[in-house]
Design a protein around this motif. Structure first.
Motif, PDB file in Angstrom:
ATOM      1  N   GLY A  10       4.293 -13.749   3.479  1.00 45.89           N
ATOM      2  CA  GLY A  10       5.176 -14.789   2.938  1.00 45.89           C
ATOM      3  C   GLY A  10       5.591 -15.802   3.989  1.00 45.89           C
ATOM      4  O   GLY A  10       6.720 -16.271   3.998  1.00 45.89           O
ATOM      5  N   ALA A  13       1.635 -20.009   5.293  1.00 46.44           N
ATOM      6  CA  ALA A  13       0.286 -19.886   4.716  1.00 46.44           C
ATOM      7  C   ALA A  13       0.341 -19.193   3.359  1.00 46.44           C
ATOM      8  O   ALA A  13      -0.313 -19.617   2.396  1.00 46.44           O
ATOM      9  CB  ALA A  13      -0.622 -19.127   5.675  1.00 46.44           C
ATOM     10  N   ALA A  40       6.493  -8.456   3.795  1.00 43.64           N
ATOM     11  CA  ALA A  40       7.287  -7.393   4.403  1.00 43.64           C
ATOM     12  C   ALA A  40       8.650  -7.950   4.776  1.00 43.64           C
ATOM     13  O   ALA A  40       8.742  -9.011   5.388  1.00 43.64           O
ATOM     14  CB  ALA A  40       6.573  -6.866   5.643  1.00 43.64           C
ATOM     15  N   VAL A  43       8.902  -7.696   8.809  1.00 43.11           N
ATOM     16  CA  VAL A  43       7.990  -8.394   9.734  1.00 43.11           C
ATOM     17  C   VAL A  43       8.277  -9.894   9.624  1.00 43.11           C
ATOM     18  O   VAL A  43       8.012 -10.507   8.595  1.00 43.11           O
ATOM     19  CB  VAL A  43       6.501  -8.127   9.378  1.00 43.11           C
ATOM     20  N   VAL A  46       6.147 -16.422  11.801  1.00 41.49           N
ATOM     21  CA  VAL A  46       6.010 -16.925  13.164  1.00 41.49           C
ATOM     22  C   VAL A  46       7.104 -17.959  13.478  1.00 41.49           C
ATOM     23  O   VAL A  46       7.524 -18.115  14.623  1.00 41.49           O
ATOM     24  CB  VAL A  46       4.575 -17.471  13.397  1.00 41.49           C
ATOM     25  N   VAL A  48       7.355 -21.249  13.481  1.00 42.30           N
ATOM     26  CA  VAL A  48       7.098 -22.595  14.003  1.00 42.30           C
ATOM     27  C   VAL A  48       6.049 -23.258  13.115  1.00 42.30           C
ATOM     28  O   VAL A  48       5.505 -22.627  12.225  1.00 42.30           O
ATOM     29  CB  VAL A  48       6.573 -22.564  15.460  1.00 42.30           C
ATOM     30  N   GLY A  49       5.769 -24.538  13.404  1.00 38.70           N
ATOM     31  CA  GLY A  49       4.779 -25.246  12.596  1.00 38.70           C
ATOM     32  C   GLY A  49       5.448 -26.389  11.876  1.00 38.70           C
ATOM     33  O   GLY A  49       5.687 -26.344  10.678  1.00 38.70           O
ATOM     34  N   GLY A  51       4.699 -29.907  12.496  1.00 36.21           N
ATOM     35  CA  GLY A  51       3.920 -31.138  12.361  1.00 36.21           C
ATOM     36  C   GLY A  51       2.849 -30.945  11.305  1.00 36.21           C
ATOM     37  O   GLY A  51       2.271 -29.859  11.195  1.00 36.21           O
ATOM     38  N   VAL A 180       2.780  -3.398   3.874  1.00 32.66           N
ATOM     39  CA  VAL A 180       1.485  -2.747   3.672  1.00 32.66           C
ATOM     40  C   VAL A 180       1.305  -1.666   4.732  1.00 32.66           C
ATOM     41  O   VAL A 180       1.416  -1.932   5.928  1.00 32.66           O
ATOM     42  CB  VAL A 180       0.328  -3.770   3.774  1.00 32.66           C
ATOM     43  N   LEU A 219      -4.211  -8.297   8.924  1.00 36.35           N
ATOM     44  CA  LEU A 219      -4.223  -6.902   8.484  1.00 36.35           C
ATOM     45  C   LEU A 219      -5.401  -6.541   7.578  1.00 36.35           C
ATOM     46  O   LEU A 219      -5.980  -5.458   7.703  1.00 36.35           O
ATOM     47  CB  LEU A 219      -2.915  -6.677   7.699  1.00 36.35           C
ATOM     48  N   LEU A 334      -2.826 -18.035   9.973  1.00 33.20           N
ATOM     49  CA  LEU A 334      -3.062 -17.447  11.295  1.00 33.20           C
ATOM     50  C   LEU A 334      -3.981 -16.236  11.218  1.00 33.20           C
ATOM     51  O   LEU A 334      -4.655 -15.906  12.199  1.00 33.20           O
ATOM     52  CB  LEU A 334      -1.723 -17.042  11.922  1.00 33.20           C
ATOM     53  N   PRO A 341      -1.381 -26.338  18.560  1.00 34.55           N
ATOM     54  CA  PRO A 341      -1.007 -27.309  17.517  1.00 34.55           C
ATOM     55  C   PRO A 341      -1.104 -28.771  17.945  1.00 34.55           C
ATOM     56  O   PRO A 341      -0.313 -29.602  17.512  1.00 34.55           O
ATOM     57  CB  PRO A 341       0.449 -26.930  17.236  1.00 34.55           C
ATOM     58  N   ILE A 347      -1.702 -26.135   9.170  1.00 38.42           N
ATOM     59  CA  ILE A 347      -1.287 -26.234   7.759  1.00 38.42           C
ATOM     60  C   ILE A 347      -2.356 -26.980   6.957  1.00 38.42           C
ATOM     61  O   ILE A 347      -2.640 -26.651   5.804  1.00 38.42           O
ATOM     62  CB  ILE A 347       0.104 -26.909   7.662  1.00 38.42           C
TER      63      ILE A 347
HETATM   64  P1  FAD Z   1       3.282 -15.893   9.636  1.00 42.31           P
HETATM   65  O1  FAD Z   1       4.287 -16.964   9.637  1.00 42.31           O
HETATM   66  O2  FAD Z   1       3.218 -14.996  10.838  1.00 42.31           O
HETATM   67  O3  FAD Z   1       3.555 -14.976   8.341  1.00 42.31           O
HETATM   68  C1  FAD Z   1       2.990 -13.700   8.238  1.00 42.31           C
HETATM   69  C2  FAD Z   1       3.553 -13.033   6.983  1.00 42.31           C
HETATM   70  O4  FAD Z   1       2.863 -11.799   6.811  1.00 42.31           O
HETATM   71  C3  FAD Z   1       5.034 -12.698   7.043  1.00 42.31           C
HETATM   72  O5  FAD Z   1       5.638 -12.988   5.802  1.00 42.31           O
HETATM   73  C4  FAD Z   1       5.066 -11.195   7.248  1.00 42.31           C
HETATM   74  O6  FAD Z   1       6.211 -10.581   6.683  1.00 42.31           O
HETATM   75  C5  FAD Z   1       3.803 -10.799   6.508  1.00 42.31           C
HETATM   76  N1  FAD Z   1       3.287  -9.501   6.956  1.00 42.31           N
HETATM   77  C6  FAD Z   1       2.842  -9.161   8.184  1.00 42.31           C
HETATM   78  N2  FAD Z   1       2.499  -7.858   8.201  1.00 42.31           N
HETATM   79  C7  FAD Z   1       2.719  -7.386   6.944  1.00 42.31           C
HETATM   80  C8  FAD Z   1       2.572  -6.120   6.334  1.00 42.31           C
HETATM   81  N3  FAD Z   1       2.159  -5.025   6.989  1.00 42.31           N
HETATM   82  N4  FAD Z   1       2.904  -5.993   5.030  1.00 42.31           N
HETATM   83  C9  FAD Z   1       3.347  -7.068   4.305  1.00 42.31           C
HETATM   84  N5  FAD Z   1       3.508  -8.286   4.846  1.00 42.31           N
HETATM   85  C10 FAD Z   1       3.203  -8.431   6.156  1.00 42.31           C
HETATM   86  N6  FAD Z   1       0.836 -25.567  12.324  1.00 42.31           N
HETATM   87  C11 FAD Z   1       0.854 -26.838  11.940  1.00 42.31           C
HETATM   88  O7  FAD Z   1       0.224 -27.196  10.946  1.00 42.31           O
HETATM   89  N7  FAD Z   1       1.583 -27.760  12.630  1.00 42.31           N
HETATM   90  C12 FAD Z   1       2.241 -27.454  13.766  1.00 42.31           C
HETATM   91  O8  FAD Z   1       2.893 -28.309  14.351  1.00 42.31           O
HETATM   92  C13 FAD Z   1       2.181 -26.133  14.235  1.00 42.31           C
HETATM   93  N8  FAD Z   1       2.795 -25.765  15.375  1.00 42.31           N
HETATM   94  C14 FAD Z   1       2.642 -24.492  15.822  1.00 42.31           C
HETATM   95  C15 FAD Z   1       3.150 -24.130  17.076  1.00 42.31           C
HETATM   96  C16 FAD Z   1       2.932 -22.846  17.576  1.00 42.31           C
HETATM   97  C17 FAD Z   1       3.438 -22.494  18.928  1.00 42.31           C
HETATM   98  C18 FAD Z   1       2.247 -21.889  16.790  1.00 42.31           C
HETATM   99  C19 FAD Z   1       2.034 -20.481  17.280  1.00 42.31           C
HETATM  100  C20 FAD Z   1       1.775 -22.232  15.542  1.00 42.31           C
HETATM  101  C21 FAD Z   1       1.938 -23.521  15.064  1.00 42.31           C
HETATM  102  N9  FAD Z   1       1.410 -23.902  13.846  1.00 42.31           N
HETATM  103  C22 FAD Z   1       1.455 -25.195  13.457  1.00 42.31           C
HETATM  104  C23 FAD Z   1       0.785 -22.923  12.981  1.00 42.31           C
HETATM  105  C24 FAD Z   1       1.753 -22.523  11.892  1.00 42.31           C
HETATM  106  O9  FAD Z   1       2.925 -22.007  12.465  1.00 42.31           O
HETATM  107  C25 FAD Z   1       1.128 -21.483  11.016  1.00 42.31           C
HETATM  108  O10 FAD Z   1      -0.113 -21.916  10.581  1.00 42.31           O
HETATM  109  C26 FAD Z   1       1.974 -21.253   9.800  1.00 42.31           C
HETATM  110  O11 FAD Z   1       3.274 -20.944  10.151  1.00 42.31           O
HETATM  111  C27 FAD Z   1       1.396 -20.169   8.973  1.00 42.31           C
HETATM  112  O12 FAD Z   1       1.644 -18.907   9.512  1.00 42.31           O
HETATM  113  P2  FAD Z   1       1.199 -17.689   8.634  1.00 42.31           P
HETATM  114  O13 FAD Z   1       1.864 -17.794   7.324  1.00 42.31           O
HETATM  115  O14 FAD Z   1      -0.268 -17.560   8.680  1.00 42.31           O
HETATM  116  O15 FAD Z   1       1.772 -16.409   9.449  1.00 42.31           O
END
Ligand code: FAD
Length: 503
Positions: A10, A13, A40, A43, A46, A48-49, A51, A180, A219, A334, A341, A347
């Motif tokens: 959640g 992404a 979860a 958990v 991240v 950030v994100g 732009g 999970v 995962l 991710l 970034p 995104i």
């Molecule tokens: P996460 O935010 O890590 O979410 C993971 C989810 O999975 C959480 O809800 C967690 O609870 C769940 N989860 C994990 N394990 C389990 C489990 N066992 N069971 C159930 N659920 C679980 N992107 C941009 O487009 N522009 C930017 O400017 C930008 N800046 C960034 C700067 C940095 C330093 C970084 C590291 C990233 C940046 N990004 C940027 C990327 C952006 O942050 C991510 O693409 C975006 O936040 C998506 O993250 P995510 O949803 O894939 O992962």
């Protein structure tokens, strides 16, 4: 045909994918299409994100969120491109604006300029609008419109909350909380179901299609389906980020309408203006810089004490999964891969990938392998093109620190980029170089970065390029007129947002 989708995760992404897929199928009868998202509670995301890329405008509109709500809820500002400071050398800067050069596709203005480094200013008005801190649209223009192309700067956490609410309340996404614990595979290696836990209670979920949005953990795709990770840290060296939330001096302080990326001794600092605060972070390579030194760079940049501000430390490895889709699982966000970034590509890739899934999940069993293969080919190509485009920002530097010198070492520059640079040395990047289906950045982006970094093609050997002198002169003069006019007509960024949101 009945289809069920289960999104795991959640973060941005997960919820953005849910919104894109659910809105694409919103008119299907409920017994034909169900979409669930599980996240979860223990958990964190991240966090950030901030732009984005202009594609998000259409995405936000198509999932049914109005722009005013987005701005109010996410403390958003307009992003009209990026300003790169101290990348080519100290005290040097250039813009990569989102609006394409005037005459784009018909004439390349670069050969007609005395100094290619003035390309962004001579070919388009947006760099001047950014410098002046103006909004990309006049008060009379409608939502999602703008005389300048734009994306958004957003509070990542607030965007997640808004998307979650919209998905649950408007788009019919069924939300579950649970961690999970086990990914169960069938005898063909496909995901059969997930075993989860919530407050000590076990339960299980299953679906036709699984979307892995579990972040860096990957995962499902990485851990359960064992899709190898392809590291590209030999090309892009950064592996650490320190992120801060910095308050404005007062509520009237100007909001930058572009991302500012300032080169440091071994990395760079992003500076993103939201309405309620700035998001500032240092991305660097731990092989070249210690965390203490990075902290000092940040303090220097902010120009005020930062010891009391909360720091979000993030370690990452640049790279991506060799396959984004395997059997009945797709990795988005991710979990599928990450590169720094620098051009806010993460995104945007979520948008592209979720749209593909939305458009293809009803493919029948025979077609699915084709759909999977094409998606993997496209994503692989996109990762390669993003890698090349980001490396381009580094590879032309004249900075002399070890980190920057290492970036210009040919051994760290992908062959595909070396080949592009050879072609462009001859005649500059042209629109036709970027006509592929999976292309993300237009020729305009490469022109702004290449010329901004001082890369000068051998135009002198290309006499035919000079036969449009009069047209080029006319376009450059038109740009000067438009620049003057827009500098008068467009309102200051913060004033525009305040006034617009109060109506
Ligand atoms: P996460 O935010 O890590 O979410 C993971 C989810 O999975 C959480 O809800 C967690 O609870 C769940 N989860 C994990 N394990 C389990 C489990 N066992 N069971 C159930 N659920 C679980 N992107 C941009 O487009 N522009 C930017 O400017 C930008 N800046 C960034 C700067 C940095 C330093 C970084 C590291 C990233 C940046 N990004 C940027 C990327 C952006 O942050 C991510 O693409 C975006 O936040 C998506 O993250 P995510 O949803 O894939 O992962």
């Amino acid at each position: 045909m009945q289809k069920s989708i289960l999104i795991v995760g959640g973060g941005t992404a997960g919820w953005l994918s849910a919104a894109i897929i659910a809105s694409h199928h919103k008119n299907r009868p409920k017994d034909q299409f169900t979409i669930h998202l599980v996240e979860a509670a223990d958990v964190p995301t991240v966090g950030v994100g901030e732009g984005t890329w202009p594609t998000l405008r259409n995405t936000i509109r198509s999932i049914g969120i109005d722009e005013k709500t987005l701005f109010k809820r996410c403390f958003a500002g307009f992003k009209q491109g990026a300003k790169f400071v101290n990348w080519a050398s100290d005290n040097h800067q250039y813009y990569h604006p989102f609006t394409v050069p005037l005459g784009y596709g018909n004439i390349d203005l670069a050969p007609y300029l005395e100094d290619v480094q003035s390309f962004a200013d001579d070919a388009n008005y947006q760099a001047a609008i950014c410098d002046a801190g103006l909004a990309p649209r006049a008060p009379t223009e409608a939502e999602f419109q703008g005389v300048c192309n734009y994306a958004y700067h957003l509070d990542a956490g607030a965007l997640g909350d808004l998307l979650k609410e919209h998905c649950r309340d408007v788009l019919g996404v069924q939300h579950h909380t649970g961690t999970v614990k086990e990914v169960v595979l069938d005898d063909q290696g496909h995901i059969a179901n997930l075993n989860l836990e919530r407050e000590g209670e076990a339960f299980s979920l299953s679906a036709d299609m699984y979307v892995d949005c579990t972040g860096f953990r990957s995962l499902l795709l990485g851990q359960a389906l064992k899709v190898p990770f392809k590291s590209i840290d030999d090309v892009l060296f950064n592996d650490t980020a320190l992120a801060l939330r910095v308050p404005y001096k007062d509520e009237h302080a100007p909001i930058a309408c572009h991302t500012i990326a300032t080169g440091q001794n071994a990395g760079w600092i992003w500076d993103i203006g939201l309405t309620h605060r700035r998001g500032i972070g240092h991305v660097f390579s731990s092989a070249f810089l210690s965390e203490d030194e990075a902290f000092d760079n940040l303090a220097n940049y902010v120009g005020a004490p930062i010891d009391d501000l909360q720091i979000n430390r993030i370690k990452f490895q640049a790279g991506y999964r060799q396959k984004a889709w395997k059997h009945n699982c797709v990795g988005i966000g991710l979990s599928g891969g990450f590169v720094e970034p620098l051009e806010a590509t993460a995104i945007m890739l979520v948008e592209v990938a979720a749209r593909y899934v939305a458009e293809n999940i009803y493919a029948d069993e025979k077609l699915l392998p084709i759909v999977e293969k094409r998606f993997n080919q496209q994503m692989d190509y996109r990762w390669q093109r993003i890698t090349d485009f980001l490396k381009l920002h580094y590879s032309l530097t004249k900075r002399d620190e070890p980190y920057w010198r290492a970036h210009t070492d040919e051994a760290t520059i992908p062959i595909s980029l070396q080949e592009d640079l050879c072609v462009w040395k001859n005649r500059g990047p042209q629109k036709s170089d970027f006509d592929g289906v999976a292309e993300l950045f237009p020729a305009a982006s490469y022109q702004y970065v290449l010329y901004g970094m001082g890369f000068k093609p051998d135009f002198d050997t290309q006499a035919y390029l000079y036969d449009q002198q009069q047209t080029a002169k006319r376009i450059i003069e038109k740009n000067q007129t438009l620049t003057r006019q827009l500098l008068q007509d467009l309102p200051p960024h913060r004033n525009y947002i305040n006034h617009w949101l109060s109506t």
